[in-house]
Design a protein around this motif. Sequence first.
Motif, PDB file in Angstrom:
ATOM      1  N   ASP A 260       0.506  -1.200  -0.080  1.00  0.00           N
ATOM      2  CA  ASP A 260      -0.006   0.226  -0.113  1.00  0.00           C
ATOM      3  C   ASP A 260       0.900   1.248   0.089  1.00  0.00           C
ATOM      4  O   ASP A 260       0.429   2.176  -0.656  1.00  0.00           O
ATOM      5  N   ARG A 261       2.145   1.193   0.681  1.00  0.00           N
ATOM      6  CA  ARG A 261       2.996   2.464   0.714  1.00  0.00           C
ATOM      7  C   ARG A 261       3.447   2.735  -0.723  1.00  0.00           C
ATOM      8  O   ARG A 261       3.412   3.771  -0.893  1.00  0.00           O
ATOM      9  N   LEU A 262       3.938   1.430  -1.464  1.00  0.00           N
ATOM     10  CA  LEU A 262       4.364   1.709  -2.640  1.00  0.00           C
ATOM     11  C   LEU A 262       3.400   2.272  -3.662  1.00  0.00           C
ATOM     12  O   LEU A 262       3.660   3.155  -4.301  1.00  0.00           O
ATOM     13  N   ALA A 263       2.207   1.740  -3.522  1.00  0.00           N
ATOM     14  CA  ALA A 263       1.110   2.137  -4.156  1.00  0.00           C
ATOM     15  C   ALA A 263       0.698   3.660  -4.166  1.00  0.00           C
ATOM     16  O   ALA A 263       0.579   4.508  -5.384  1.00  0.00           O
ATOM     17  N   GLN A 264       0.483   4.072  -3.010  1.00  0.00           N
ATOM     18  CA  GLN A 264       0.433   5.528  -2.700  1.00  0.00           C
ATOM     19  C   GLN A 264       1.487   6.301  -3.344  1.00  0.00           C
ATOM     20  O   GLN A 264       1.125   7.298  -4.061  1.00  0.00           O
ATOM     21  N   ARG A 265       2.706   5.991  -3.114  1.00  0.00           N
ATOM     22  CA  ARG A 265       3.808   7.005  -3.721  1.00  0.00           C
ATOM     23  C   ARG A 265       3.656   6.969  -5.072  1.00  0.00           C
ATOM     24  O   ARG A 265       4.058   7.756  -5.881  1.00  0.00           O
ATOM     25  N   LEU A 266       3.452   5.797  -5.798  1.00  0.00           N
ATOM     26  CA  LEU A 266       3.329   5.796  -7.425  1.00  0.00           C
ATOM     27  C   LEU A 266       2.077   6.686  -7.710  1.00  0.00           C
ATOM     28  O   LEU A 266       2.177   7.325  -8.694  1.00  0.00           O
ATOM     29  N   ARG A 305      11.517   5.042 -16.863  1.00  0.00           N
ATOM     30  CA  ARG A 305      12.358   5.891 -16.608  1.00  0.00           C
ATOM     31  C   ARG A 305      11.873   6.798 -15.251  1.00  0.00           C
ATOM     32  O   ARG A 305      13.144   6.962 -14.490  1.00  0.00           O
ATOM     33  N   ARG A 306      10.739   7.259 -15.264  1.00  0.00           N
ATOM     34  CA  ARG A 306      10.257   7.877 -14.139  1.00  0.00           C
ATOM     35  C   ARG A 306      10.339   7.219 -12.708  1.00  0.00           C
ATOM     36  O   ARG A 306      10.740   7.682 -11.744  1.00  0.00           O
ATOM     37  N   ILE A 307       9.978   5.764 -12.949  1.00  0.00           N
ATOM     38  CA  ILE A 307      10.036   5.017 -11.628  1.00  0.00           C
ATOM     39  C   ILE A 307      11.454   5.051 -11.163  1.00  0.00           C
ATOM     40  O   ILE A 307      11.740   5.192 -10.133  1.00  0.00           O
ATOM     41  N   GLU A 308      12.361   4.771 -12.325  1.00  0.00           N
ATOM     42  CA  GLU A 308      13.976   4.656 -11.576  1.00  0.00           C
ATOM     43  C   GLU A 308      14.374   6.121 -11.036  1.00  0.00           C
ATOM     44  O   GLU A 308      15.228   5.944 -10.389  1.00  0.00           O
ATOM     45  N   ALA A 309      13.868   7.230 -11.726  1.00  0.00           N
ATOM     46  CA  ALA A 309      14.268   8.396 -11.106  1.00  0.00           C
ATOM     47  C   ALA A 309      13.751   8.573  -9.797  1.00  0.00           C
ATOM     48  O   ALA A 309      14.311   9.574  -8.967  1.00  0.00           O
ATOM     49  N   MET A 310      12.775   7.770  -9.181  1.00  0.00           N
ATOM     50  CA  MET A 310      12.419   7.900  -8.005  1.00  0.00           C
ATOM     51  C   MET A 310      12.933   7.098  -7.027  1.00  0.00           C
ATOM     52  O   MET A 310      12.856   6.937  -5.801  1.00  0.00           O
ATOM     53  N   THR A 314      14.367  -1.165 -11.361  1.00  0.00           N
ATOM     54  CA  THR A 314      13.895  -1.220 -12.623  1.00  0.00           C
ATOM     55  C   THR A 314      12.600  -2.311 -12.500  1.00  0.00           C
ATOM     56  O   THR A 314      12.582  -3.328 -12.084  1.00  0.00           O
ATOM     57  N   PRO A 315      11.185  -1.627 -13.078  1.00  0.00           N
ATOM     58  CA  PRO A 315      10.114  -2.380 -13.155  1.00  0.00           C
ATOM     59  C   PRO A 315      10.093  -3.405 -14.085  1.00  0.00           C
ATOM     60  O   PRO A 315      11.046  -3.483 -14.995  1.00  0.00           O
TER      61      PRO A 315
END
Length: 320
Positions: A260-266, A305-310, A314-315
């Motif tokens: 849930d924490r990761l989902a909220q961050r995304l 790329r945006r996920i990695e910049a966070m 790598t997804p």
Amino acid sequence: MRRLQGALLWLATALLLAGCAGHKTRPSHTGGASGTRGTSGASRAHAGDAFHDDLSKGQDSRYRDRNDSVPTGNPLDVSKLVEPTPHWEPRSAYGNKSPYTVLGHTYRVLPSARGYVERGIASFYGNKFHGYKTSSLENYDMYQFSAAHKTLPLPSYARVTNLANGKSVIVRINDRGPFHANRLIDLSYAAAVKIGIWPAGTGMVEVRAIDPAHPEDTPAPVAAAAPVREPGVANPVPVAGASPAIYLQVGAFSEAANADRLAQRLRAANLGQVQVIQLQSNGQAIRRVRVGPLPDAERADEVARRIEAMGLPTPQVAVD
């Protein structure tokens, strides 16, 4: 698998990058031979004394062309090309080193291709690599039905199906790559034309390995959508089925709070729809956090790329 030792170690490393280290071929039409079968194989690459595939050179200087491209002239008539017939072959002495590391990522070659099936994004490669050595030390021929894969044994055979249109082709896998986080397989130019990956450049596919000892056990390719018959129309009109979609899996957790924490961050990053999907694995509940659906490979690359910049890993790509 025979492991290279001593002076041959440099060769094995170079060959792992032989095919396509993370590039994506776009439908550029600069240079190259005409789209006819007569220019295939090493004939174009070895015509004249100027060509020499120097395996000791790095990727930035090894190839004659700076950018990849496709042949000019008339489109390739793939109906005249014969798909390879799967048959048993010994493992290549080159390109099967396991584990191996490219661009900071480590890969392990599968002990067998039997039972392998996976969905993901396909790209393709063309003129830049035509005639140069693949990871198995064969000449790459963009007019043959071949492919590069990161973990299937070299050589092996697979049926690749375009999930958007149901078209499929049998390819012989004789190269390593594509070393791009969001790509599953790199097809030869001919294979890409055959199933409609060219001229778009990428497409969503299913890769299903073929066991040469039991080819009859390989399921049929993914079927295209069934045609429907309009009233008063003699011939059925094909109707495209629902297009497959791309998802990026960012994490998998046993603890619901972590998911849930990761989902909220995304969600706060406005990357698109975020899903938390629960499933069972070895009797344990696992919650996968993924972003999507995403419409195409370009959007998936941008979001990755945006996920990695966070600062996140790598997804992983999933195609449903």
